[in-house]
Design a protein around this motif. Structure first.
Motif, PDB file in Angstrom:
ATOM      1  N   VAL A 171       4.259 -19.468  -5.420  1.00  0.00           N
ATOM      2  CA  VAL A 171       4.387 -18.034  -5.667  1.00  0.00           C
ATOM      3  C   VAL A 171       5.527 -17.734  -6.637  1.00  0.00           C
ATOM      4  O   VAL A 171       5.383 -16.943  -7.574  1.00  0.00           O
ATOM      5  CB  VAL A 171       4.602 -17.274  -4.339  1.00  0.00           C
ATOM      6  N   THR A 175       3.170 -17.669 -10.360  1.00  0.00           N
ATOM      7  CA  THR A 175       2.475 -16.382 -10.312  1.00  0.00           C
ATOM      8  C   THR A 175       3.286 -15.321 -11.047  1.00  0.00           C
ATOM      9  O   THR A 175       4.500 -15.447 -11.222  1.00  0.00           O
ATOM     10  CB  THR A 175       2.250 -15.914  -8.858  1.00  0.00           C
ATOM     11  N   SER A 176       2.596 -14.254 -11.448  1.00  0.00           N
ATOM     12  CA  SER A 176       3.277 -13.153 -12.129  1.00  0.00           C
ATOM     13  C   SER A 176       4.258 -12.454 -11.187  1.00  0.00           C
ATOM     14  O   SER A 176       5.319 -11.980 -11.629  1.00  0.00           O
ATOM     15  CB  SER A 176       2.250 -12.150 -12.650  1.00  0.00           C
TER      16      SER A 176
END
Length: 318
Positions: A171, A175-176
């Motif tokens: 995460v 991830t963004s």
């Protein structure tokens, strides 16, 4: 020697789990730009909420079911997340000193939970009938050397925490959402200019921190403690040291907490293991803390916390 290690390691893994999830929560918080000194307080709140929920549910579930234990962990996470809003509001909206806010959390948590526990039980302690039972993992526990160390007498909560560590690494770095969170802890003004809500991301970081820390406190109850007594023995501060020792990285924190778990377990069981009885117990008890201090000194120049950690966000600053 190998037999001694095999005896110690399962207990070290059990001790490591609450420390690891608490330090992981602190990672989210500091990566967003907020320092959280209140980890100990959140753990205490979580241990109280978890114990209270389990005690009230344990006679209502079928015999042999662990549903009440899982509900206790879930409630602890939610209560910790809600309680963390106090720290978030003071640190983010009011731009209060984050160290003082965290210290206040520790003081409030300890006093409030003891008051509530004494009002409920009269003694201040809330004990559960039975927590999770450590079990061997089929097939994997038979692997030579590795099996007895990692897959024998393990709690399911330990594997839950390790799964969260792996997911957190993905995460935060793949991830963004993770990129936005880290940007708010490094260059919040640049993040804001790119359209990222710094306040929102910091709130999320603090809420995750409170939830994970409270979950760590509840894990203590359902594994090796068995009762709430108003203290977590300073594990919140040890988790903060593990965060720094682990260089603000998920797997670095895993290594640091595993070291603390092994060192602390050795100190606790040294009196019953013949090969360790020759070493004065006090040396074993202070060993992990002395090594931590030395490591912090040695790596102080290369250690790099998030640049904006502890600094209130000023939207007008460039």
């Amino acid at each position: 020697m190998l037999e001694t290690i095999e005896q110690i390691f399962p207990y070290a893994m059990a001790y490591m789990a609450p420390l690891l999830i608490t330090a992981l929560g602190a990672l989210y918080c500091e990566r967003s730009g907020v320092v959280n000194i209140g980890l100990d307080g959140f753990m205490i709140v979580g241990s109280f909420a978890g114990a209270f929920t389990i005690v009230n549910m344990q006679d209502k579930v079928p015999s042999g079911s662990n549903l009440h234990l899982w509900l206790g962990l879930l409630v602890a996470f939610l209560v910790g997340a809600i309680f963390s809003l106090l720290h978030a509001f003071a640190s983010i909206n009011l731009c209060a000193n984050q160290v003082i806010s965290g210290t206040a959390i520790n003081m409030i948590a300890g006093s409030l939970t003891i008051f509530l526990a004494r009002s409920i039980t009269g003694s201040g302690n809330i004990g559960i009938k039975m927590g999770f039972v450590p079990k061997d993992i089929p097939f994997l526990s038979k692997i030579p050397i590795i099996g007895p160390l990692f897959f024998t007498n393990t709690y399911i909560t330990t594997w839950l925490v390790l799964l969260i560590v792996v997911l957190s690494a993905i995460v935060l770095y793949k991830t963004s959402f993770g990129m936005r969170l880290r940007a708010c802890g490094e260059h919040p003004q640049a993040a804001a200019s790119a359209g990222i809500s710094v306040y929102k991301m910091r709130y999320i970081g603090v809420i995750i921190s409170g939830g994970f820390s409270a979950l760590g406190g509840a894990i203590i109850i359902v594994t090796y403690a068995g009762e709430f007594n108003g203290s977590v023995a300073g594990l919140g501060f040890l988790a903060l040291a593990a965060l720094i020792f682990g260089q603000w990285k998920p797997f670095g924190i895993l290594g640091a907490t595993m070291f603390f778990g092994i060192a602390t377990t050795i100190a606790n069981v040294s009196g019953v293991i013949s090969s360790l009885q020759a070493i004065p117990p006090v040396y074993l008890k202070i060993f992990p803390y002395v090594v931590t201090l030395l490591a912090l000194i040695v790596f102080s120049k290369s250690s790099r916390a998030p640049k904006a950690a502890g600094e209130p966000f000023d939207a007008g600053k460039r």
